[in-house]
Design a protein around this motif. Structure first.
Motif, PDB file in Angstrom:
ATOM      1  N   TYR A  89      23.454  38.953  57.083  1.00 30.88           N
ATOM      2  CA  TYR A  89      24.494  38.249  56.047  1.00 30.88           C
ATOM      3  C   TYR A  89      24.487  39.295  54.889  1.00 30.88           C
ATOM      4  CZ  TYR A  89      26.580  34.806  53.439  1.00 30.88           C
ATOM      5  OH  TYR A  89      27.325  33.910  52.470  1.00 30.88           O
ATOM      6  N   ALA A  90      23.378  39.401  54.191  1.00 33.07           N
ATOM      7  CA  ALA A  90      23.769  40.253  52.812  1.00 33.07           C
ATOM      8  C   ALA A  90      24.370  41.563  53.002  1.00 33.07           C
ATOM      9  CB  ALA A  90      22.120  40.462  52.349  1.00 33.07           C
ATOM     10  N   ASN A  91      24.151  42.284  54.274  1.00 39.21           N
ATOM     11  CA  ASN A  91      24.803  43.568  54.486  1.00 39.21           C
ATOM     12  C   ASN A  91      26.388  43.331  54.605  1.00 39.21           C
ATOM     13  OD1 ASN A  91      22.713  45.305  54.052  1.00 39.21           O
ATOM     14  ND2 ASN A  91      21.960  45.323  56.230  1.00 39.21           N
ATOM     15  N   ARG A  92      26.560  42.355  55.349  1.00 39.67           N
ATOM     16  CA  ARG A  92      27.902  42.000  55.626  1.00 39.67           C
ATOM     17  C   ARG A  92      28.792  41.687  54.327  1.00 39.67           C
ATOM     18  NH1 ARG A  92      28.656  37.347  59.804  1.00 39.67           N
ATOM     19  NH2 ARG A  92      31.011  37.886  59.613  1.00 39.67           N
ATOM     20  N   ARG A  93      27.970  40.860  53.390  1.00 40.80           N
ATOM     21  CA  ARG A  93      28.573  40.824  52.119  1.00 40.80           C
ATOM     22  C   ARG A  93      28.800  42.096  51.196  1.00 40.80           C
ATOM     23  NH1 ARG A  93      25.005  36.394  49.784  1.00 40.80           N
ATOM     24  NH2 ARG A  93      24.052  38.098  49.137  1.00 40.80           N
ATOM     25  N   ALA A  94      27.773  42.957  51.366  1.00 33.89           N
ATOM     26  CA  ALA A  94      27.969  44.297  50.736  1.00 33.89           C
ATOM     27  C   ALA A  94      29.185  45.101  51.220  1.00 33.89           C
ATOM     28  CB  ALA A  94      26.554  44.986  50.706  1.00 33.89           C
ATOM     29  N   ALA A  95      29.207  45.174  52.426  1.00 34.50           N
ATOM     30  CA  ALA A  95      30.374  45.966  53.025  1.00 34.50           C
ATOM     31  C   ALA A  95      31.409  45.471  52.671  1.00 34.50           C
ATOM     32  CB  ALA A  95      30.192  45.940  54.757  1.00 34.50           C
ATOM     33  N   ARG A  96      31.702  43.997  52.581  1.00 36.33           N
ATOM     34  CA  ARG A  96      32.967  43.294  52.168  1.00 36.33           C
ATOM     35  C   ARG A  96      33.296  43.790  50.851  1.00 36.33           C
ATOM     36  NH1 ARG A  96      35.329  38.652  54.339  1.00 36.33           N
ATOM     37  NH2 ARG A  96      35.190  39.017  56.573  1.00 36.33           N
ATOM     38  N   GLU A  97      32.471  43.696  49.677  1.00 38.09           N
ATOM     39  CA  GLU A  97      32.591  44.042  48.467  1.00 38.09           C
ATOM     40  C   GLU A  97      33.036  45.682  48.507  1.00 38.09           C
ATOM     41  OE1 GLU A  97      28.933  43.044  46.583  1.00 38.09           O
ATOM     42  OE2 GLU A  97      29.482  40.696  46.713  1.00 38.09           O
ATOM     43  N   ARG A  98      32.341  46.552  49.124  1.00 37.24           N
ATOM     44  CA  ARG A  98      32.555  47.937  49.097  1.00 37.24           C
ATOM     45  C   ARG A  98      34.187  48.018  49.507  1.00 37.24           C
ATOM     46  NH1 ARG A  98      27.255  49.954  51.728  1.00 37.24           N
ATOM     47  NH2 ARG A  98      25.811  49.282  49.874  1.00 37.24           N
ATOM     48  N   LEU A  99      34.499  47.482  50.530  1.00 35.65           N
ATOM     49  CA  LEU A  99      35.690  47.755  51.068  1.00 35.65           C
ATOM     50  C   LEU A  99      36.766  47.088  49.978  1.00 35.65           C
ATOM     51  CD1 LEU A  99      37.396  48.646  53.519  1.00 35.65           C
ATOM     52  CD2 LEU A  99      37.463  46.031  54.293  1.00 35.65           C
TER      53      LEU A  99
END
Length: 146
Positions: A89-99
């Protein structure tokens, strides 16, 4: 998965909404620390977004994004991965923020640099320093035979 909202900024004054259907998430084992869980849980996230074919961007935004992100695109697709957290879940959030950060920066119009004139004081300082250096070197020379 839900739509990705990008905050307003230069190039997109109303912000953007990337439909969930245009975002592709893939999960895999993450490398690095995490104990035994690193071998069993798919916590690494790869998020893909097709910049070239999306309907979320208008033509001007698409052209800017394609030009600015050309080194990161593979066939018009922008890929971002995140694996620094132990939870998916935290990695999904991080990837979305980077994108969203990459797209916001890619859509922003480039600002042309305005050429500036040297100030009079800076020119005088430069000439003074040259004159001092010239005097110093002149003192090192042998006196002429004249």
């Amino acid at each position: 998965m839900e739509d990705l909202r990008i905050d307003p900024g230069p190039g997109c004054p109303e912000g953007l909404v990337l439909p969930a259907g245009e975002l592709v998430e893939r999960f895999s084992h993450s490398s690095g620390p995490g104990g035994q869980g690193v071998n069993t849980s798919d916590s690494r996230v790869q998020l893909s977004f097709d910049v070239a074919r999306t309907r979320a961007l208008d033509d001007r935004q698409r052209q800017r994004a394609l030009a600015a992100l050309k080194d990161r695109l593979v066939d018009g697709v922008l890929m971002v991965s995140a694996q620094e957290n132990r939870s998916q879940y935290a990695n999904r959030r991080a990837a979305r923020e980077r994108l969203s950060a990459l797209l916001r920066a890619g859509i922003a119009p480039t600002v042309a640099r305005r050429a500036t004139k040297r100030t009079k004081a800076s020119t005088l300082r430069r000439l003074h320093a040259k004159r001092m250096r010239s005097d110093l070197k002149a003192q090192r020379r042998r006196p002429s035979a004249d």
